[in-house]
Design a protein around this motif. Structure first.
Motif, PDB file in Angstrom:
ATOM      1  N   HIS A   8       0.841  -1.209   0.000  1.00 54.94           N
ATOM      2  CA  HIS A   8       0.000   0.000   0.000  1.00 54.94           C
ATOM      3  C   HIS A   8       0.874   1.256   0.000  1.00 54.94           C
ATOM      4  CE1 HIS A   8       1.106  -1.149   4.035  1.00 54.94           C
ATOM      5  NE2 HIS A   8       0.807   0.062   4.481  1.00 54.94           N
ATOM      6  N   THR A  41       1.327   4.821  -6.630  1.00 50.56           N
ATOM      7  CA  THR A  41       0.697   4.038  -7.700  1.00 50.56           C
ATOM      8  C   THR A  41       1.063   4.580  -9.081  1.00 50.56           C
ATOM      9  OG1 THR A  41      -1.340   5.336  -7.587  1.00 50.56           O
ATOM     10  CG2 THR A  41      -1.247   3.323  -6.241  1.00 50.56           C
ATOM     11  N   THR A  58      -1.126  -0.918 -10.350  1.00 55.00           N
ATOM     12  CA  THR A  58      -1.280  -1.658  -9.093  1.00 55.00           C
ATOM     13  C   THR A  58      -0.111  -2.634  -8.953  1.00 55.00           C
ATOM     14  OG1 THR A  58      -2.675  -3.164 -10.347  1.00 55.00           O
ATOM     15  CG2 THR A  58      -3.793  -1.666  -8.851  1.00 55.00           C
TER      16      THR A  58
END
Ligand code: SF4
Length: 386
Positions: free
Chosen positions: A123, A127, A374
């Protein structure tokens, strides 16, 4: 894309892409465009006997045209674009106090490493696609329609200082449907070979200029090629966006140089932002272990797998461990930056037009569609060095 974690730069799995590029150039049904990463222009000259640290941008562009590329563009354009997206993403996360530190995502060897070794921290990387991939997405989905073509009509070739970039462009998720953002990646060394194969007298070429609009860039883009450069460029933009004031001294000197880990604390509109730039996967491991244990004080961490950054990449002319050579390349990038009229990515006029015509705002839905990606937990993917 299969695992290439055998070697951080992918050098052990290097494939020769020169034949593919020759056939792409001669394919009459396609328009073949090329992009060149910042670190290439300060090292290519070495292959032709020029002094270390020679900036050969103009000759390089001329050579690429002679090789037959229809349009000669600059990965720097996409490096500026990366900064707008990454600075926006950082400011979003800072505001929410979530998913910090943000980790840079330009280096595919580093991304591959975190996917294998720290799947619990996926996370945290930005991105944002890397500049190579952002360039491909913009070339196919923005430039192609501008000249009356579909994304399928365009072949995008990249010249990179890096072997891991070959693997990056084969990652299935980096494209729109079946159309990959970048079709073929070659190294600086492969470009030098092609120039020699074509019998081009590199030293005596008349300097030429990149095509536009994907050839325009600021100095902030050039320094992507040296460790600490992405971070410095992101700070130039984030600072001005937050404070609404002009940043007079754009040189973040604490982030320059060749130490494995460099850090600084910067006052950004009343918030003290702790930043860190690391090059080598050994330095990355140290920092990621701290993050995993909840002990990291940083808000932003830049990581490049090659010690020294892309100037010392696995696709560059062999440097044989000669750090003076690598320093000369990095100095050349900082000189290009210092001599450019525009040195902040958010001032690039062609980038602003791209937002107006296609993307809307930085970090918008459309920006995500083309420019973000991703990551995947690859801890169970077989790797020879695990
Ligand atoms: Fe490639 Fe640069 Fe990463 Fe080295 S630091 S692996 S050259 S992207």
């Amino acid at each position: 894309g299969q695992c290439i974690a055998v070697c951080p730069t992918g050098a052990l799995s290097e494939v020769n892409n020169i034949p593919k590029v020759w056939s792409a150039i001669s394919d009459e049904n396609k328009t073949c465009v090329v992009q060149v990463a910042p670190a290439v222009r300060v090292a290519l000259g070495e292959e032709f006997g020029l002094e270390d640290g020679t900036v050969s941008t103009g000759k390089m562009v001329a050579a690429l045209r002679l090789l037959g590329f229809k349009y000669v563009f600059d990965t720097n354009f996409a490096a500026d674009l990366t900064i707008l997206e990454e600075a926006s993403e950082f400011l979003h996360r800072l505001e929410k106090g979530a998913n910090l530190p943000i980790l840079t995502s330009c280096c595919p060897a580093w991304i591959n490493y975190i996917e294998h070794q720290y799947p619990d921290l996926l996370h945290l990387p930005s991105t944002c696609k890397s500049p190579q991939e952002m360039f491909g997405a913009v070339a196919k989905n923005y430039f192609a329609p501008k000249i009356g073509l579909t994304p399928q009509d365009l072949t995008v070739v990249s010249v990179m200082p890096c072997v891991a970039k070959k693997y990056e462009c084969s990652r299935d998720e980096l494209g729109q449907g079946d159309v990959l953002d970048v079709d073929i990646s070659i190294t600086t060394r492969e470009l030098a070979k092609m120039i020699k194969e074509a019998g081009i007298d590199f030293d005596n070429l008349e300097p030429d200029c990149f095509d536009n609009p994907l050839g325009e860039s600021t100095g902030a883009a050039d320094i992507f090629g040296a460790t600490g450069g992405v971070l410095e460029s992101a700070l130039r933009t984030a600072y001005e966006w937050v404070t609404q004031e002009e940043l007079e001294n754009v040189d973040f000197k604490a982030l320059r140089g060749f130490e494995g880990i460099k850090e600084a604390s910067i006052d950004v509109g009343g918030t003290l932002v702790n930043v860190c730039a690391a090059s080598s996967l050994g330095s990355a491991k140290k920092l990621m272990d701290e993050v995993r244990e909840g002990k990291s004080k940083y808000h932003i961490i830049e990581i490049m797998a090659c010690p020294g950054g892309c100037v010392a990449g696995g696709g560059q002319p062999y440097h044989g461990g000669d750090y003076d050579k690598i320093k000369a390349r990095a100095k050349a990038l900082y000189d290009i930056d210092a001599n450019k009229p525009l040195r902040k990515s958010h001032k690039n006029p062609s980038i602003l037009t791209l937002y107006k015509e296609l993307l809307g705002e930085p970090y918008s839905e459309n920006a995500h569609k083309y420019l973000h990606t991703t990551y995947f937990d690859k801890s169970n993917v077989f790797c020879e060095n695990k």
